[in-house]
Scaffold this motif. Structure first.
Motif, PDB file in Angstrom:
ATOM      1  N   ARG A  21      61.117  81.492  99.107  1.00  0.00           N
ATOM      2  CA  ARG A  21      61.067  81.339  97.645  1.00  0.00           C
ATOM      3  C   ARG A  21      61.906  80.159  97.178  1.00  0.00           C
ATOM      4  O   ARG A  21      61.804  79.745  96.032  1.00  0.00           O
ATOM      5  CB  ARG A  21      61.573  82.611  96.955  1.00  0.00           C
ATOM      6  CG  ARG A  21      60.663  83.801  97.171  1.00  0.00           C
ATOM      7  CD  ARG A  21      61.102  84.979  96.371  1.00  0.00           C
ATOM      8  NE  ARG A  21      62.462  85.382  96.751  1.00  0.00           N
ATOM      9  CZ  ARG A  21      63.080  86.445  96.298  1.00  0.00           C
ATOM     10  NH1 ARG A  21      62.484  87.223  95.430  1.00  0.00           N
ATOM     11  NH2 ARG A  21      64.296  86.748  96.702  1.00  0.00           N
ATOM     12  N   PRO A  23      62.716  76.623  96.404  1.00  0.00           N
ATOM     13  CA  PRO A  23      61.925  75.401  96.259  1.00  0.00           C
ATOM     14  C   PRO A  23      62.539  74.169  96.921  1.00  0.00           C
ATOM     15  O   PRO A  23      61.890  73.128  97.009  1.00  0.00           O
ATOM     16  CB  PRO A  23      61.815  75.221  94.746  1.00  0.00           C
ATOM     17  CG  PRO A  23      62.944  75.988  94.173  1.00  0.00           C
ATOM     18  CD  PRO A  23      63.223  77.115  95.129  1.00  0.00           C
ATOM     19  N   HIS A  28      58.959  76.378 101.650  1.00  0.00           N
ATOM     20  CA  HIS A  28      58.393  76.655 100.326  1.00  0.00           C
ATOM     21  C   HIS A  28      57.430  75.534  99.926  1.00  0.00           C
ATOM     22  O   HIS A  28      56.295  75.786  99.546  1.00  0.00           O
ATOM     23  CB  HIS A  28      59.506  76.770  99.277  1.00  0.00           C
ATOM     24  CG  HIS A  28      58.996  77.028  97.894  1.00  0.00           C
ATOM     25  ND1 HIS A  28      58.777  78.297  97.414  1.00  0.00           N
ATOM     26  CD2 HIS A  28      58.647  76.183  96.889  1.00  0.00           C
ATOM     27  CE1 HIS A  28      58.314  78.223  96.171  1.00  0.00           C
ATOM     28  NE2 HIS A  28      58.232  76.952  95.838  1.00  0.00           N
ATOM     29  N   THR A  29      57.895  74.295 100.040  1.00  0.00           N
ATOM     30  CA  THR A  29      57.107  73.161  99.538  1.00  0.00           C
ATOM     31  C   THR A  29      55.848  72.891 100.354  1.00  0.00           C
ATOM     32  O   THR A  29      54.812  72.540  99.785  1.00  0.00           O
ATOM     33  CB  THR A  29      57.962  71.882  99.467  1.00  0.00           C
ATOM     34  OG1 THR A  29      58.471  71.577 100.767  1.00  0.00           O
ATOM     35  CG2 THR A  29      59.126  72.048  98.491  1.00  0.00           C
ATOM     36  N   LEU A  32      53.191  75.576  99.620  1.00  0.00           N
ATOM     37  CA  LEU A  32      52.788  75.395  98.222  1.00  0.00           C
ATOM     38  C   LEU A  32      51.809  74.223  98.101  1.00  0.00           C
ATOM     39  O   LEU A  32      50.813  74.306  97.381  1.00  0.00           O
ATOM     40  CB  LEU A  32      54.013  75.173  97.337  1.00  0.00           C
ATOM     41  CG  LEU A  32      53.759  75.111  95.838  1.00  0.00           C
ATOM     42  CD1 LEU A  32      53.118  76.399  95.332  1.00  0.00           C
ATOM     43  CD2 LEU A  32      55.065  74.843  95.099  1.00  0.00           C
ATOM     44  N   HIS A  36      47.927  74.211  96.775  1.00  0.00           N
ATOM     45  CA  HIS A  36      47.417  73.284  95.751  1.00  0.00           C
ATOM     46  C   HIS A  36      46.174  72.537  96.212  1.00  0.00           C
ATOM     47  O   HIS A  36      45.378  72.102  95.377  1.00  0.00           O
ATOM     48  CB  HIS A  36      48.503  72.295  95.339  1.00  0.00           C
ATOM     49  CG  HIS A  36      49.556  72.906  94.486  1.00  0.00           C
ATOM     50  ND1 HIS A  36      50.766  72.312  94.252  1.00  0.00           N
ATOM     51  CD2 HIS A  36      49.610  74.081  93.816  1.00  0.00           C
ATOM     52  CE1 HIS A  36      51.508  73.078  93.475  1.00  0.00           C
ATOM     53  NE2 HIS A  36      50.823  74.167  93.207  1.00  0.00           N
ATOM     54  N   PHE A  52      55.373  82.421  95.912  1.00  0.00           N
ATOM     55  CA  PHE A  52      54.302  81.725  95.178  1.00  0.00           C
ATOM     56  C   PHE A  52      53.501  82.692  94.320  1.00  0.00           C
ATOM     57  O   PHE A  52      52.342  82.444  94.027  1.00  0.00           O
ATOM     58  CB  PHE A  52      53.316  80.991  96.105  1.00  0.00           C
ATOM     59  CG  PHE A  52      53.903  80.362  97.320  1.00  0.00           C
ATOM     60  CD1 PHE A  52      54.832  79.337  97.213  1.00  0.00           C
ATOM     61  CD2 PHE A  52      53.544  80.789  98.585  1.00  0.00           C
ATOM     62  CE1 PHE A  52      55.381  78.763  98.340  1.00  0.00           C
ATOM     63  CE2 PHE A  52      54.081  80.219  99.715  1.00  0.00           C
ATOM     64  CZ  PHE A  52      55.004  79.199  99.596  1.00  0.00           C
TER      65      PHE A  52
END
Length: 135
Positions: A21, A23, A28-29, A32, A36, A52
Motif C-alpha cells: 500500500r 506509494p 506499489h507503483t 499500479l 493502468h 489499490f
C-alpha cells in the motif's frame, strides 16, 4: 520458454506477491502501472486487507481464480517457497522483480515447465514493448 515480452503480451491476470500500500515502494507503483495499462491485478499480501482498492488474498493458494503470471516482490530467500506455491496452483509463469535472483527457484520452475523471469521489472518490460491491454 517464452520471453518476458511474450509473457506480458499473453497475460491478462497477474498475482502480485508482496504488493504494498506504500506509494513510495516499487511493489506499489509497478503493479499500479500494470493496472493502468489494463492488466488485472490480484494483490497477495497476508498483512493488509486491500491494495489499490482491491481485496488481497493471503497466499497463492487463496487465489479466487487462475492467474497467467505470478509476480514476486519478496526477497530471494522467500522466492523459493513462492515458486513452489506457483507450481501447485499451475501458474504458467513466474517473474521475480528487479534485484531478485534464485537459482533454486529457477530450477523448480523450469522442471515444472513454468516460464521463469528474474531480476527484471514488469513496468520496464511493459514500457519497452509498448504493451497495453487497453483497447
Amino acid at each position: 520458454m517464452r520471453s518476458a515480452q511474450q509473457i506480458l503480451a499473453e497475460a491478462e491476470v497477474i498475482a502480485v506477491v508482496g504488493a504494498s500500500r506504500d506509494p513510495r515502494k516499487p511493489s506499489h507503483t509497478v503493479p499500479l502501472q500494470m493496472l493502468h495499462f489494463g492488466w488485472r491485478i490480484i494483490p497477495v499480501n497476508p498483512f493488509v486487507d486491500e491494495v489499490f482498492g482491491i481485496k488481497t488474498v493471503p497466499t497463492l493458494a487463496d487465489l479466487p481464480e487462475a492467474v497467467d503470471l505470478v509476480d514476486i516482490f519478496r526477497p530471494a530467500a522467500d522466492a523459493l517457497e513462492i515458486v513452489r506455491q506457483a507450481v501447485v496452483i499451475k501458474a504458467p509463469a513466474v517473474w521475480l522483480q528487479s534485484g531478485i535472483v534464485s537459482a533454486e527457484a529457477r530450477r523448480i520452475a523450469t522442471a515444472a515447465g513454468i516460464d521463469y523471469i528474474e531480476d527484471r521489472c514488469l513496468a520496464v518490460e511493459r514500457a519497452a514493448g509498448q504493451l497495453s491491454k487497453l483497447r
